[in-house]
Design a protein around this motif. Sequence first.
Motif, PDB file in Angstrom:
ATOM      1  N   LEU A 153      13.826 -13.722   4.170  1.00  0.00           N
ATOM      2  CA  LEU A 153      12.555 -13.453   4.841  1.00  0.00           C
ATOM      3  C   LEU A 153      12.533 -12.030   5.415  1.00  0.00           C
ATOM      4  N   ASP A 154      13.635 -11.636   6.036  1.00  0.00           N
ATOM      5  CA  ASP A 154      13.713 -10.282   6.600  1.00  0.00           C
ATOM      6  C   ASP A 154      13.480  -9.236   5.516  1.00  0.00           C
ATOM      7  N   ASN A 155      14.093  -9.456   4.359  1.00  0.00           N
ATOM      8  CA  ASN A 155      13.928  -8.493   3.260  1.00  0.00           C
ATOM      9  C   ASN A 155      12.479  -8.439   2.795  1.00  0.00           C
ATOM     10  N   ALA A 156      11.860  -9.627   2.685  1.00  0.00           N
ATOM     11  CA  ALA A 156      10.462  -9.676   2.233  1.00  0.00           C
ATOM     12  C   ALA A 156       9.549  -8.996   3.247  1.00  0.00           C
ATOM     13  N   LEU A 157       9.802  -9.235   4.526  1.00  0.00           N
ATOM     14  CA  LEU A 157       8.961  -8.629   5.569  1.00  0.00           C
ATOM     15  C   LEU A 157       9.139  -7.115   5.582  1.00  0.00           C
ATOM     16  N   ALA A 158      10.378  -6.675   5.412  1.00  0.00           N
ATOM     17  CA  ALA A 158      10.649  -5.227   5.436  1.00  0.00           C
ATOM     18  C   ALA A 158       9.986  -4.530   4.259  1.00  0.00           C
ATOM     19  N   ALA A 159       9.870  -5.254   3.132  1.00  0.00           N
ATOM     20  CA  ALA A 159       9.297  -4.650   1.921  1.00  0.00           C
ATOM     21  C   ALA A 159       7.770  -4.667   1.935  1.00  0.00           C
ATOM     22  N   ALA A 160       7.177  -5.317   2.934  1.00  0.00           N
ATOM     23  CA  ALA A 160       5.713  -5.460   2.958  1.00  0.00           C
ATOM     24  C   ALA A 160       5.171  -5.137   4.353  1.00  0.00           C
ATOM     25  N   PRO A 161       5.383  -3.929   4.845  1.00  0.00           N
ATOM     26  CA  PRO A 161       4.960  -3.629   6.216  1.00  0.00           C
ATOM     27  C   PRO A 161       3.437  -3.598   6.386  1.00  0.00           C
ATOM     28  N   GLN A 162       2.707  -3.486   5.271  1.00  0.00           N
ATOM     29  CA  GLN A 162       1.249  -3.319   5.370  1.00  0.00           C
ATOM     30  C   GLN A 162       0.487  -4.632   5.492  1.00  0.00           C
ATOM     31  N   VAL A 163       1.154  -5.772   5.228  1.00  0.00           N
ATOM     32  CA  VAL A 163       0.399  -7.026   5.199  1.00  0.00           C
ATOM     33  C   VAL A 163      -0.054  -7.406   6.607  1.00  0.00           C
ATOM     34  N   VAL A 164      -1.163  -8.116   6.684  1.00  0.00           N
ATOM     35  CA  VAL A 164      -1.713  -8.482   7.989  1.00  0.00           C
ATOM     36  C   VAL A 164      -1.465  -9.956   8.320  1.00  0.00           C
ATOM     37  N   CYS A 165      -1.023 -10.731   7.354  1.00  0.00           N
ATOM     38  CA  CYS A 165      -0.714 -12.140   7.619  1.00  0.00           C
ATOM     39  C   CYS A 165       0.515 -12.545   6.818  1.00  0.00           C
ATOM     40  N   ARG A 166       1.454 -13.193   7.509  1.00  0.00           N
ATOM     41  CA  ARG A 166       2.732 -13.557   6.886  1.00  0.00           C
ATOM     42  C   ARG A 166       2.873 -15.081   6.899  1.00  0.00           C
ATOM     43  N   VAL A 167       3.182 -15.628   5.740  1.00  0.00           N
ATOM     44  CA  VAL A 167       3.245 -17.090   5.590  1.00  0.00           C
ATOM     45  C   VAL A 167       4.610 -17.465   5.035  1.00  0.00           C
ATOM     46  N   ALA A 168       5.264 -18.454   5.636  1.00  0.00           N
ATOM     47  CA  ALA A 168       6.495 -19.016   5.060  1.00  0.00           C
ATOM     48  C   ALA A 168       6.241 -20.495   4.797  1.00  0.00           C
TER      49      ALA A 168
END
Length: 257
Positions: A134-149
């Motif tokens: 998850l950390d890797n995915a979040l770091a690779a997508a700093p521009q997204v406005v909503c994060r879903v797991a």
Amino acid sequence: MRVLAHLSDLHFGRTDPVVVEALLADLAAQKPDLVIVSGDLTQRARTHQFAEARAFLDRLPAPAMVVPGNHDLAPLYRPLNRLFRPRARFEHHLAGHADSTMWNDERLLVVGLDSTRHLRWKSGKLRTRHLDQLDNALAAAPQVVCRVAFLHHPPATALSGHSFDALADRGVDLVLTGHAHKAHLELITGQHHGTAILVQASTACSTRLREDANGYGIIRVAMPETMVEVRGWSGERFHAVRQQHYRKHGGHWKECP
Ligand SMILES: [Fe+2]
Ligand SMILES: [Fe+2]
């Protein structure tokens, strides 16, 4: 706006065909951008059950992401498969769905986490590697406005309930689960005061009913607002059973009346 459909616990092998057809029709009417399936696509991980699940996914009106549930692993009465190749059929039959555990469309990031454990039947677990993933995915997508797991097991059955706090503290906005066959909405707060909306879906189309009727969720994301609609089976059609509106303010989610 993005529209997510959240299904869980399809249990092909124990489905009601009338409900399956009505579900597909209702999904088409909702026009989702993405369909998320949080596990238990089959009843006993049999080949024909996976084939039915695959045919269902192929009829969906939008791309689908899936993670396995405990019922999708090789059964305990096949101990060698269970031990050495627990996810082989899931991966074989759902190829193209099962290997796409991440969705990033610039506005929305969705990450699937496999919470199943092949040596235990019912309890799931969020592991350190999931949080790393998850950390890797979040770091690779700093521009997204909503994060879903999304994952199969809800906090009550995941061995490390506090792992859900860790999801909230990482800035995950929505956590989607299943397994309990009961629809449930809750705001979860992490130890570092992050908040996330927990959406637990009922069984979408199986006859393995517990307290709830068949149902699924439609989630409309228009940041900083999100509307979660629980849609349930009336015996004739799917209809809105509950709508909960949330707003994110100052980095925290709040329920709106
Ligand atoms: Fe289930
Ligand atoms: Fe399950």
